[in-house]
Write a protein that holds these residues in place. Structure first.
Motif, PDB file in Angstrom:
ATOM      1  N   TYR A  52       5.824  -6.945   7.312  1.00 42.59           N
ATOM      2  CA  TYR A  52       7.195  -6.574   6.940  1.00 42.59           C
ATOM      3  C   TYR A  52       7.285  -6.526   5.414  1.00 42.59           C
ATOM      4  CZ  TYR A  52       7.879  -8.004  11.778  1.00 42.59           C
ATOM      5  OH  TYR A  52       7.758  -8.132  13.133  1.00 42.59           O
ATOM      6  N   ARG A  53       6.397  -5.732   4.834  1.00 46.87           N
ATOM      7  CA  ARG A  53       6.190  -5.746   3.382  1.00 46.87           C
ATOM      8  C   ARG A  53       7.443  -5.432   2.592  1.00 46.87           C
ATOM      9  NH1 ARG A  53       3.669  -2.241   0.920  1.00 46.87           N
ATOM     10  NH2 ARG A  53       3.051  -3.508  -0.852  1.00 46.87           N
ATOM     11  N   GLU A  54       8.146  -4.380   3.023  1.00 49.03           N
ATOM     12  CA  GLU A  54       9.241  -3.926   2.164  1.00 49.03           C
ATOM     13  C   GLU A  54      10.573  -4.563   2.506  1.00 49.03           C
ATOM     14  OE1 GLU A  54       9.136   0.389   1.823  1.00 49.03           O
ATOM     15  OE2 GLU A  54       6.962   0.217   2.014  1.00 49.03           O
ATOM     16  N   THR A  55      10.616  -5.365   3.574  1.00 44.57           N
ATOM     17  CA  THR A  55      11.876  -6.045   3.902  1.00 44.57           C
ATOM     18  C   THR A  55      12.090  -7.153   2.880  1.00 44.57           C
ATOM     19  OG1 THR A  55      11.421  -5.618   6.227  1.00 44.57           O
ATOM     20  CG2 THR A  55      13.120  -7.254   5.735  1.00 44.57           C
ATOM     21  N   PRO A  56      13.296  -7.215   2.271  1.00 39.52           N
ATOM     22  CA  PRO A  56      13.522  -8.243   1.246  1.00 39.52           C
ATOM     23  C   PRO A  56      13.275  -9.667   1.778  1.00 39.52           C
ATOM     24  CG  PRO A  56      15.330  -6.658   1.305  1.00 39.52           C
ATOM     25  CD  PRO A  56      14.434  -6.328   2.459  1.00 39.52           C
ATOM     26  N   GLU A  57      12.815 -10.533   0.890  1.00 39.61           N
ATOM     27  CA  GLU A  57      12.548 -11.925   1.282  1.00 39.61           C
ATOM     28  C   GLU A  57      13.805 -12.589   1.830  1.00 39.61           C
ATOM     29  OE1 GLU A  57       9.690 -14.411  -1.208  1.00 39.61           O
ATOM     30  OE2 GLU A  57      10.202 -12.743  -2.548  1.00 39.61           O
ATOM     31  N   SER A  62       8.501  -9.694   3.342  1.00 44.52           N
ATOM     32  CA  SER A  62       7.620 -10.075   2.231  1.00 44.52           C
ATOM     33  C   SER A  62       8.161  -9.660   0.875  1.00 44.52           C
ATOM     34  CB  SER A  62       6.248  -9.407   2.392  1.00 44.52           C
ATOM     35  OG  SER A  62       5.587  -9.885   3.504  1.00 44.52           O
ATOM     36  N   GLY A  63       9.138  -8.748   0.853  1.00 40.31           N
ATOM     37  CA  GLY A  63       9.768  -8.334  -0.409  1.00 40.31           C
ATOM     38  C   GLY A  63       8.810  -7.670  -1.386  1.00 40.31           C
ATOM     39  N   GLN A  64       7.891  -6.850  -0.872  1.00 41.20           N
ATOM     40  CA  GLN A  64       6.911  -6.173  -1.741  1.00 41.20           C
ATOM     41  C   GLN A  64       7.394  -4.760  -2.085  1.00 41.20           C
ATOM     42  OE1 GLN A  64       3.815  -7.657  -2.613  1.00 41.20           O
ATOM     43  NE2 GLN A  64       4.859  -9.439  -1.741  1.00 41.20           N
ATOM     44  N   PRO A  65       6.947  -4.219  -3.227  1.00 42.30           N
ATOM     45  CA  PRO A  65       7.315  -2.829  -3.534  1.00 42.30           C
ATOM     46  C   PRO A  65       6.636  -1.852  -2.580  1.00 42.30           C
ATOM     47  CG  PRO A  65       5.831  -3.735  -5.199  1.00 42.30           C
ATOM     48  CD  PRO A  65       6.141  -4.849  -4.259  1.00 42.30           C
ATOM     49  N   SER A  66       7.280  -0.704  -2.396  1.00 41.18           N
ATOM     50  CA  SER A  66       6.730   0.312  -1.487  1.00 41.18           C
ATOM     51  C   SER A  66       5.377   0.815  -2.006  1.00 41.18           C
ATOM     52  CB  SER A  66       7.757   1.456  -1.423  1.00 41.18           C
ATOM     53  OG  SER A  66       7.145   2.623  -1.013  1.00 41.18           O
ATOM     54  N   ASP A  67       4.387   0.952  -1.126  1.00 40.95           N
ATOM     55  CA  ASP A  67       3.067   1.448  -1.517  1.00 40.95           C
ATOM     56  C   ASP A  67       2.369   2.032  -0.283  1.00 40.95           C
ATOM     57  OD1 ASP A  67       0.401   1.836  -2.201  1.00 40.95           O
ATOM     58  OD2 ASP A  67       0.375   0.144  -3.589  1.00 40.95           O
ATOM     59  N   PRO A  68       2.441   3.369  -0.111  1.00 43.01           N
ATOM     60  CA  PRO A  68       1.894   3.990   1.103  1.00 43.01           C
ATOM     61  C   PRO A  68       0.408   3.706   1.317  1.00 43.01           C
ATOM     62  CG  PRO A  68       3.105   5.601  -0.220  1.00 43.01           C
ATOM     63  CD  PRO A  68       3.050   4.347  -1.016  1.00 43.01           C
ATOM     64  N   LEU A  69      -0.366   3.563   0.221  1.00 39.72           N
ATOM     65  CA  LEU A  69      -1.802   3.312   0.401  1.00 39.72           C
ATOM     66  C   LEU A  69      -2.062   1.906   0.940  1.00 39.72           C
ATOM     67  CD1 LEU A  69      -3.835   4.972  -2.480  1.00 39.72           C
ATOM     68  CD2 LEU A  69      -4.073   5.276  -0.029  1.00 39.72           C
TER      69      LEU A  69
END
Ligand SMILES: Cc1cc2nc3c(=O)[nH]c(=O)nc-3n(C[C@H](O)[C@H](O)[C@H](O)COP(=O)(O)OP(=O)(O)OC[C@H]3O[C@@H](n4cnc5c(N)ncnc54)[C@H](O)[C@@H]3O)c2cc1C
Length: 400
Positions: A52-57, A62-69
């Motif tokens: 859940y990388r881009e879901t805010p903490e 994880s609150g991570q910035p978007s990164d398709p790679l």
């Protein structure tokens, strides 16, 4: 063509592989029920910034910035390890992105964290007996009475309705308005007296779908996402996420590899299936589609890295259509190769064809017919591609 991701991403991949050696769990944790093990490992993935990388903490992601790679590497490596990453259930995969986009702050705080932690499960109440492709004709009603919505009517094909704690569903709240304008998007607790759930038995013998009957069921007035009568726009957001879920090229390549393994072992007319010209022709045809899926996915990846949203949209619409067709072709050939042996145990059938009843190949073939209908049938998807993707004239529509 250079398909390497670059040094920064290879470091990311190495660290991720190291993390994934923690799955399956070991020691005392390995004795826990499977669902609990998955919950634990998913939690570790969130803490490490992989799930859940881009879901805010603040909402449990994880609150991570978007990164398709990075997303792609995560998909590849989690798939390879068979580890529990982002859940594909209706709640985390469809409702959470919808709430992030259109929910109120109170709804985000209340519903997203327990949904991501797997403590609150959801089903999707859209389809009705007379409303599938023409979803906006739905008739189940919601009437505001004091502080509650009062719900009546029926939903159908509701996956997981028996186990879900909550439903996100569409209800007609303004009977006088035109059909698209009179719908509200509501969140409804499933465990209540006014809701009855009845299983629908499928061809495969399983019962994964349900009919849901509402008889003066209730949900508090604040459990509406977006404005009253504007549920149609909210439902478009959920459907977009549902369609994007269907058609993972890595899954299709894996299935094709399994088909090849079967073709090496199976016999046709007393000879290895792989030496049969008819089988080889079908395999070659399927492989063409599999490689096209992979290439198209790489094109989408390049376009999304460059921020070219329009270049991503058309192939994404097409992915659902052809990936569901390819999956059907794969399992149909596997089923044909097994023949009647697919229905029974047999010497040369690989383990995965024998392990379940009915055997997995038959089960997979029967299941493969569904995704071409779920989330919008293929004919509808063709209309969408033609009209919105290629700018063709609109299909004639009955007056609303
Ligand atoms: C695996 C699976 C899971 C599902 N899970 C859920 C769920 O959890 N919640 C939920 O609400 N629903 C769920 N559904 C239902 C699904 O959304 C509907 O089946 C789908 O929208 C099609 O509706 P229908 O079955 O009423 O078919 P219909 O709309 O009656 O379509 C029948 C046929 O007519 C064609 N057709 C219809 N209109 C047009 C048109 N304008 N142009 C060309 N062709 C047309 C269709 O392509 C199809 O071939 C699920 C379905 C499947 C298969």
């Amino acid at each position: 063509m250079d398909l390497r991701y670059g040094p920064e991403y290879e470091v990311f991949r190495r660290e991720l592989r190291e993390f994934l050696t923690g799955w399956p769990l070991s020691g005392d944790e390995a004795a826990l029920p499977q669902a609990e093990q998955e919950r634990i490992f998913r939690g570790r993935g969130i803490d490490a910034g992989y799930v859940y990388r881009e879901t805010p903490e603040a909402y449990g992601g994880s609150g991570q910035p978007s990164d398709p790679l990075r997303d792609r590497i995560l998909q590849e490596e989690y798939g390879r390890a068979g580890a529990p990453g982002n859940s594909l259930f209706q709640g985390p995969a469809m409702l959470v992105p919808t709430l992030l986009e259109l929910g109120s702050e109170e709804q985000k705080q209340r519903f997203i964290p327990p949904t991501l932690r797997g403590e609150m499960s959801w089903c999707q109440g859209y389809s009705e007996p007379g409303s599938g492709s023409d979803l906006a004709s739905l008739q189940a009603s919601a009437r505001l009475e004091g502080d509650d919505w009062v719900l009546n009517g029926q939903k159908v094909w509701t996956s997981n309705a028996d186990s879900a704690d909550w439903m996100f569903g569409l209800f007609r709240s303004e009977p006088e308005a035109s059909k698209h304008a009179g719908i509200s998007y509501l969140l409804i607790p499933m465990k209540q007296e006014g809701i009855r759930v009845r299983p629908l038995r499928q061809l495969s013998g399983a019962a994964e779908f349900f009919e849901v009957f509402f008889d003066d069921a209730r949900t508090p007035a604040e459990n509406i996402v977006g404005q009253r009568g504007e549920g149609w726009q909210v439902s478009r957001s959920t459907l977009k996420h549902e369609r994007n879920l269907i058609g993972n090229p890595r899954m299709i390549s894996d299935q094709f590899d399994r088909l090849l393994a079967l073709a090496r072992e199976a016999q046709v007319g007393g000879r290895p299936a792989l030496s049969d010209a008819g089988v080889r022709r079908r395999l070659a045809e399927i492989e063409g589609f599999v490689r096209a899926c992979e290439t198209s996915n790489l094109r989408m990846l390049s376009a999304s890295i460059r921020g070219e949203e329009m270049q991503v949209m058309l192939p994404m619409m097409m992915t659902k259509l052809y990936s569901t067709d390819v999956t059907q072709m794969i399992w149909k050939l596997a089923y044909d190769l097994l023949g009647t042996a697919g229905l029974t145990d047999c010497e040369w059938a690989p383990n995965y064809a024998r392990d379940s009843t009915p055997p997995a190949v038959v089960q997979n073939y029967l299941f493969s017919l569904g995704p071409a209908i779920a989330g919008g049938a293929s004919n509808i998807q063709r209309n969408i591609i033609g009209e919105r993707g290629l700018g063709l004239p609109r299909d004639p529509r009955p007056p609303s």
